[in-house]
Design an enzyme around this catalytic site. Structure first.
Site, PDB file in Angstrom:
ATOM      1  N   GLU A 120      -0.681  -5.924   8.798  1.00  0.00           N
ATOM      2  CA  GLU A 120      -1.986  -5.422   9.225  1.00  0.00           C
ATOM      3  C   GLU A 120      -3.130  -6.172   8.555  1.00  0.00           C
ATOM      4  O   GLU A 120      -3.295  -6.115   7.326  1.00  0.00           O
ATOM      5  CB  GLU A 120      -2.112  -3.922   8.920  1.00  0.00           C
ATOM      6  CG  GLU A 120      -3.430  -3.350   9.398  1.00  0.00           C
ATOM      7  CD  GLU A 120      -3.525  -1.844   9.236  1.00  0.00           C
ATOM      8  OE1 GLU A 120      -4.614  -1.308   9.478  1.00  0.00           O
ATOM      9  OE2 GLU A 120      -2.518  -1.229   8.875  1.00  0.00           O
ATOM     10  N   ASP A 329      12.842   2.622  -0.068  1.00  0.00           N
ATOM     11  CA  ASP A 329      13.330   3.174   1.194  1.00  0.00           C
ATOM     12  C   ASP A 329      12.106   3.493   2.054  1.00  0.00           C
ATOM     13  O   ASP A 329      11.343   4.409   1.757  1.00  0.00           O
ATOM     14  CB  ASP A 329      14.139   4.439   0.921  1.00  0.00           C
ATOM     15  CG  ASP A 329      14.808   5.006   2.166  1.00  0.00           C
ATOM     16  OD1 ASP A 329      14.289   4.776   3.275  1.00  0.00           O
ATOM     17  OD2 ASP A 329      15.824   5.711   2.027  1.00  0.00           O
ATOM     18  N   HIS A 427     -12.718  -4.656  10.911  1.00  0.00           N
ATOM     19  CA  HIS A 427     -11.407  -4.835  11.522  1.00  0.00           C
ATOM     20  C   HIS A 427     -11.470  -5.821  12.683  1.00  0.00           C
ATOM     21  O   HIS A 427     -10.550  -6.621  12.878  1.00  0.00           O
ATOM     22  CB  HIS A 427     -10.840  -3.483  11.998  1.00  0.00           C
ATOM     23  CG  HIS A 427     -10.113  -2.743  10.941  1.00  0.00           C
ATOM     24  ND1 HIS A 427     -10.771  -2.131   9.888  1.00  0.00           N
ATOM     25  CD2 HIS A 427      -8.785  -2.529  10.745  1.00  0.00           C
ATOM     26  CE1 HIS A 427      -9.874  -1.554   9.093  1.00  0.00           C
ATOM     27  NE2 HIS A 427      -8.668  -1.787   9.584  1.00  0.00           N
TER      28      HIS A 427
END
Length: 436
Positions: A120, A329, A427
């Site tokens: 991202e 995990d 963004h």
């Protein structure tokens, strides 16, 4: 490919060698069980599986096939555990670096560079700007106030009175607890408590363990099973329903983990003065605007949406990137990202706080032991593990660092949203290369 390996490949293609036995077959027949060749055997097996998939599907997988993941181990001198089943290679995630960040914690009192793995755009930059504000404000204060892993077997009594009587005994009989604790035989898994719950004839036993530097799920599952066997041996009219009842609560967002803790419960705080807000963030960002943004977004909006524990801006982004980098995990992101953010405005700045009540993470076991994950843990001073169940400063340090990443990202994004359209504009620029 040598003749013996080609022969094994053909047997695998023909179905004469099962996929779970492929590594061991190569290890014994091609490498004569030489311990120095374990990783070669695992790599050969992955390539053969990948070529099998290419043959069956007609899809070329050259990058996957060329990615070598050395996460196998040798058991008993002859059997290989491949790390995961059916391995055909690896999936590469870009890794960035942030820092240095100043941490004033129980287990971290220094400046650190922190690796983050993510696809991202803007995430690494967002964490870095949050770190800039934290450093200019004197660093981030961090503490760990809970350390324990849970498993919750479910057993059934013959009637509700028997269920209640047993729960009362679990709560009050210290001798019984001490006896049950002896059935946890792993020196790195110690029973710390049992919280019982009753639903009719069903008795949920939420067992809490200390697990050293390991996340501990395998260890506590075994210990819970042994303890439950001992309980039922003395209660012949009772029966086991499941060794894991979802009251643990593993890999699911749950309020019991928020209230009681699971893994590590971490708190952070930093006071950002007015002058730092002005120097680091855009126009319009001030203590009151940050406070209003956090309250309306993280609490009013989250309440309206029915969030269980998502009273934050984007904690899961930070947790996922940190976990991917350090070999955790990844399914634990859903519970570990349970996060509560507070921003209290004053005349001189904003008191920014983050609570992460159930961060499940480790410095030993799973993906932490191999490859880039091991390097990442070494980079932040968390590589290795202690010599006893109480010697677990590696993972407590890791928890404070993980919480630092969450705090930096949520601080930055809170301030970006307090500045109007800045989050959307940044963004667009960083992810798409466009100007807003």
């Amino acid at each position: 490919m040598n003749g013996k390996l080609a022969e094994i490949k053909q047997k695998y293609f023909d179905g004469d060698i099962k996929t779970q036995n492929l590594e061991t077959a190569i290890f014994s027949d091609v490498y004569q069980s030489d311990p120095a060749k374990v990783r070669d055997a695992c790599n050969d097996a992955a390539i053969i599986r990948c070529e099998f998939i290419e043959d069956k599907t007609g899809v070329a997988l050259p990058l996957t096939k060329s990615t070598r993941i050395d996460n196998c181990t040798l058991v008993g001198g002859e059997r290989i555990l491949a790390g995961i089943e059916g391995k055909i290679g690896g999936s590469i995630v870009p890794m960035g670096i942030v820092g240095p960040v100043k941490i004033n914690g129980q287990y971290v009192q220094e400046e650190l560079y922190i690796p983050l793995a993510t696809n991202e755009a803007a995430l690494v930059a967002g964490v870095q700007r949050g770190i800039k504000a934290i450093n200019m404000s004197g660093g981030l204060n961090t503490i760990v106030h809970f350390d324990g892993m849970t498993r919750a077997p479910l057993i059934e009594a013959p009637d509700i009175n028997a269920a209640k009587a047993f729960i009362d005994r679990i709560k009050t009989d210290t001798a019984l607890f001490q006896k049950l604790a002896t059935f946890s035989r792993d020196p790195f898994v110690r029973l710390e408590g049992i919280d019982p719950y009753q639903l009719g004839t069903k008795v949920f036993l939420r067992m809490i363990f200390k697990t050293g530097d390991a996340m501990g799920m395998n260890g506590v599952t075994k210990a819970s099973a042994d303890i439950t066997r001992a309980i039922l041996a003395e209660l012949p009219s009772w029966r086991l329903i499941t060794i894991s009842s979802n009251l643990c609560c593993d890999k699911k967002a749950s309020h019991i983990n928020v209230l009681n803790g699971r893994g590590k419960s971490v708190e952070t705080e930093v006071f950002i003065p007015n002058e730092v807000l002005k120097a680091v963030f855009k126009a319009g960002v001030n203590p009151r605007s940050v406070e209003r943004t956090v309250f309306h977004k993280c609490y009013l909006g989250s309440c309206l949406s029915g969030s269980i524990s998502g009273f934050n801006v984007n904690a899961a982004n930070a947790v996922a990137a940190f976990y991917a980098a350090t070999g955790q995990d990844l399914a634990h992101v859903i519970s570990s990202a349970s996060c509560f953010v507070q921003a209290d405005a004053t005349d001189t700045g904003v008191h920014f706080m983050v609570s992460l009540p159930c961060m499940e993470l480790a410095t030993i076991g799973g993906g932490t032991m191999f490859g880039t994950s091991k390097e990442a843990l070494n980079l932040i001073g968390c590589g290795g593990f202690g010599k006893s169940v109480d010697d677990n400063t590696h993972v407590l340090r890791l928890a404070e660092i993980a919480a630092t990443v969450v705090t930096a990202l949520d601080l930055n994004t809170s301030c970006a949203q307090a500045a109007g359209y800045e989050m959307a504009d940044s963004h667009v620029k960083l992810a798409r290369g466009e100007e807003a």
